[in-house]
Design an enzyme around this catalytic site. Structure first.
Site, PDB file in Angstrom:
ATOM      1  N   ALA A  65       9.343  47.926  65.525  1.00 48.92           N
ATOM      2  CA  ALA A  65       8.864  49.268  65.210  1.00 48.92           C
ATOM      3  C   ALA A  65       9.308  49.602  63.790  1.00 48.92           C
ATOM      4  CB  ALA A  65       9.447  50.267  66.197  1.00 48.92           C
ATOM      5  N   GLY A 108      10.009  45.822  68.724  1.00 47.21           N
ATOM      6  CA  GLY A 108       8.673  46.168  69.206  1.00 47.21           C
ATOM      7  C   GLY A 108       7.669  45.046  69.020  1.00 47.21           C
ATOM      8  N   GLU A 111       8.159  42.936  71.965  1.00 45.94           N
ATOM      9  CA  GLU A 111       7.628  43.697  73.107  1.00 45.94           C
ATOM     10  C   GLU A 111       6.103  43.659  73.127  1.00 45.94           C
ATOM     11  OE1 GLU A 111      10.044  47.087  71.945  1.00 45.94           O
ATOM     12  OE2 GLU A 111      11.034  47.041  73.888  1.00 45.94           O
ATOM     13  N   GLU A 131      17.556  45.624  68.525  1.00 45.28           N
ATOM     14  CA  GLU A 131      17.749  47.080  68.441  1.00 45.28           C
ATOM     15  C   GLU A 131      19.213  47.481  68.484  1.00 45.28           C
ATOM     16  OE1 GLU A 131      15.469  45.519  70.288  1.00 45.28           O
ATOM     17  OE2 GLU A 131      13.560  46.616  70.241  1.00 45.28           O
TER      18      GLU A 131
HETATM   19  N1  CO8 Z   1      10.694  48.486  59.926  1.00 45.70           N
HETATM   20  C1  CO8 Z   1      10.425  48.829  58.658  1.00 45.70           C
HETATM   21  N2  CO8 Z   1      10.479  47.965  57.626  1.00 45.70           N
HETATM   22  C2  CO8 Z   1      10.812  46.683  57.896  1.00 45.70           C
HETATM   23  C3  CO8 Z   1      11.107  46.267  59.199  1.00 45.70           C
HETATM   24  C4  CO8 Z   1      11.023  47.215  60.248  1.00 45.70           C
HETATM   25  N3  CO8 Z   1      11.248  46.902  61.538  1.00 45.70           N
HETATM   26  N4  CO8 Z   1      11.424  44.944  59.154  1.00 45.70           N
HETATM   27  C5  CO8 Z   1      11.311  44.572  57.862  1.00 45.70           C
HETATM   28  N5  CO8 Z   1      10.952  45.612  57.099  1.00 45.70           N
HETATM   29  C6  CO8 Z   1      10.744  45.641  55.655  1.00 45.70           C
HETATM   30  C7  CO8 Z   1      12.050  45.583  54.898  1.00 45.70           C
HETATM   31  O1  CO8 Z   1      12.639  46.862  54.813  1.00 45.70           O
HETATM   32  C8  CO8 Z   1      11.599  45.052  53.548  1.00 45.70           C
HETATM   33  O2  CO8 Z   1      11.018  46.106  52.829  1.00 45.70           O
HETATM   34  P1  CO8 Z   1      11.316  46.250  51.237  1.00 45.70           P
HETATM   35  O3  CO8 Z   1      10.741  44.987  50.627  1.00 45.70           O
HETATM   36  O4  CO8 Z   1      10.574  47.482  50.854  1.00 45.70           O
HETATM   37  O5  CO8 Z   1      12.807  46.323  51.090  1.00 45.70           O
HETATM   38  C9  CO8 Z   1      10.461  44.090  53.930  1.00 45.70           C
HETATM   39  O6  CO8 Z   1      10.054  44.467  55.256  1.00 45.70           O
HETATM   40  C10 CO8 Z   1      10.912  42.662  53.975  1.00 45.70           C
HETATM   41  O7  CO8 Z   1      12.039  42.589  54.826  1.00 45.70           O
HETATM   42  P2  CO8 Z   1      13.414  41.870  54.375  1.00 45.70           P
HETATM   43  O8  CO8 Z   1      13.604  41.970  52.911  1.00 45.70           O
HETATM   44  O9  CO8 Z   1      14.494  42.410  55.267  1.00 45.70           O
HETATM   45  O10 CO8 Z   1      13.060  40.353  54.748  1.00 45.70           O
HETATM   46  P3  CO8 Z   1      14.067  39.186  55.142  1.00 45.70           P
HETATM   47  O11 CO8 Z   1      13.234  37.959  55.184  1.00 45.70           O
HETATM   48  O12 CO8 Z   1      15.284  39.235  54.291  1.00 45.70           O
HETATM   49  O13 CO8 Z   1      14.568  39.556  56.645  1.00 45.70           O
HETATM   50  C11 CO8 Z   1      14.230  40.252  58.950  1.00 45.70           C
HETATM   51  C12 CO8 Z   1      13.635  39.526  57.716  1.00 45.70           C
HETATM   52  C13 CO8 Z   1      15.429  39.471  59.490  1.00 45.70           C
HETATM   53  C14 CO8 Z   1      13.132  40.298  60.009  1.00 45.70           C
HETATM   54  C15 CO8 Z   1      14.655  41.684  58.552  1.00 45.70           C
HETATM   55  O14 CO8 Z   1      13.600  42.305  57.853  1.00 45.70           O
HETATM   56  C16 CO8 Z   1      15.018  42.565  59.720  1.00 45.70           C
HETATM   57  O15 CO8 Z   1      16.087  42.423  60.300  1.00 45.70           O
HETATM   58  N6  CO8 Z   1      14.119  43.533  60.070  1.00 45.70           N
HETATM   59  C17 CO8 Z   1      14.398  44.494  61.101  1.00 45.70           C
HETATM   60  C18 CO8 Z   1      14.221  43.896  62.456  1.00 45.70           C
HETATM   61  C19 CO8 Z   1      14.533  44.922  63.519  1.00 45.70           C
HETATM   62  O16 CO8 Z   1      15.604  45.471  63.587  1.00 45.70           O
HETATM   63  N7  CO8 Z   1      13.548  45.188  64.397  1.00 45.70           N
HETATM   64  C20 CO8 Z   1      13.700  46.138  65.473  1.00 45.70           C
HETATM   65  C21 CO8 Z   1      13.222  47.475  65.055  1.00 45.70           C
HETATM   66  S1  CO8 Z   1      13.586  48.705  66.287  1.00 45.70           S
HETATM   67  C22 CO8 Z   1      12.364  48.512  67.421  1.00 45.70           C
HETATM   68  O17 CO8 Z   1      11.494  47.701  67.301  1.00 45.70           O
HETATM   69  C23 CO8 Z   1      12.438  49.453  68.575  1.00 45.70           C
HETATM   70  C24 CO8 Z   1      11.257  49.223  69.501  1.00 45.70           C
HETATM   71  C25 CO8 Z   1      10.976  50.466  70.234  1.00 45.70           C
HETATM   72  C26 CO8 Z   1       9.573  50.474  70.754  1.00 45.70           C
HETATM   73  C27 CO8 Z   1       8.526  50.520  69.695  1.00 45.70           C
HETATM   74  C28 CO8 Z   1       8.156  51.928  69.314  1.00 45.70           C
HETATM   75  C29 CO8 Z   1       7.155  52.040  68.170  1.00 45.70           C
END
Ligand code: CO8
Length: 257
Positions: A65, A108, A111, A131
């Protein structure tokens, strides 16, 4: 209709939906889910579509998400708007959905993959429910569907530690049906979807509903449901065609009637 967060294509009787926010690793925001739901509505009503493939890009199926969207939400905002509720649309979609997963399928994104009927992974796929690292828990079925898919111990470990699973482990654990080279994952998913879409559409829908019943009921009730649906399938013209074709040693020509 023009979409900003997805692209939509057709390959014969297969509808192809590609999540398209590459700069945010396909993070799933409300606008994307609205677009996805609108396409599902139109594919549901379209007799020319027999199955759907959902994919992302080689780096990410979806990294969860959209955290920027959730960051400033309070409990009252989240609970009051019930913003996850609209994610359920896909679970009510009656045609088969194949997920073609390359790269990250997190939160998400994992999911969403688990809401699909068949998951095919590229060999670089990574699955996780991270999460806990954000101070929240999975919110779109992760604690339930992951547990049913891979069992309690593995689900607990992933959800409580945020550990990711690679494609090989995901296949071994039953989270995906198979792993293919990442360059082939979309084509493989389309091939599977095309095969499904050439069978009788009403019978395919009945089979999908019957498998899904297994997640909602007891074995005895599920078997009764299956038997009733099996008998119901005898009402289709395609049942006659399928059996006639077998006896006459020819390919069936299903008409979805
Ligand atoms: N949300 C928003 N932006 C994101 C997300 C995300 N989940 N994941 C990545 N991005 C963005 C980063 O902020 C970054 O943006 P910017 O270039 O502007 O800084 C861009 O994508 C590239 O990401 P990274 O630079 O972090 O890329 P890496 O290759 O270094 O890392 C990862 C990749 C490991 C996947 C890392 O991006 C990461 O950990 N992302 C977050 C993953 C996460 O925590 N997901 C869970 C989110 S919570 C959730 O899903 C709750 C579900 C609830 C139900 C759904 C309801 C809608």
């Amino acid at each position: 209709m023009a979409y900003e967060n997805i692209t939509v294509d057709r390959r014969g009787r297969v509808g192809l939906i590609t999540l398209n926010r590459p700069k945010a690793l396909n993070a799933l925001n409300g606008a994307l889910i609205d677009e996805l739901n609108a396409v599902l509505d139109s594919f549901e009503a379209d007799e020319e579509i027999g199955a759907v493939v959902i994919t992302g890009n080689e780096k990410a199926f979806a990294a969860g998400a959209d955290i920027t969207e959730m960051r400033s939400m309070s409990f009252v905002d989240a609970h009051g708007s019930d913003f996850i509720a609209k994610w359920n649309r896909i679970t009510a979609f009656r045609k088969p959905v194949v997920a073609a997963i390359a790269g990250y399928a997190l939160g998400g994104g994992c999911e969403l993959a688990m809401m699909c009927d068949i998951a095919i992974a590229g060999d670089n796929a990574k699955f996780g429910q991270p999460e806990i690292k954000l101070g929240v828990i999975p919110g779109a079925g992760g604690t339930q569907r992951l547990t049913r898919a891979v069992g309690k111990s593995k689900a607990m470990e992933m959800i409580l530690t945020g550990r990711m699973m690679n494609a090989e482990e995901a296949e071994r654990s039953g989270l995906v049906s198979r792993v293919v080279p990442v360059a082939d994952v979309v084509d493989e998913a389309i091939t599977v979807a095309e095969r499904i879409a050439h069978f009788s559409a009403p019978t395919v829908a009945l089979a999908k509903a019957s498998v899904n019943r297994a997640f909602e009921t007891t074995l005895a009730e599920g078997v009764l449901y299956e038997r009733a649906v099996f008998y119901a399938s005898f009402a289709t013209e395609d049942k006659r065609e399928g059996m006639d074709a077998f006896i006459e040693k020819r390919e069936p020509a299903f008409t979805n009637r």
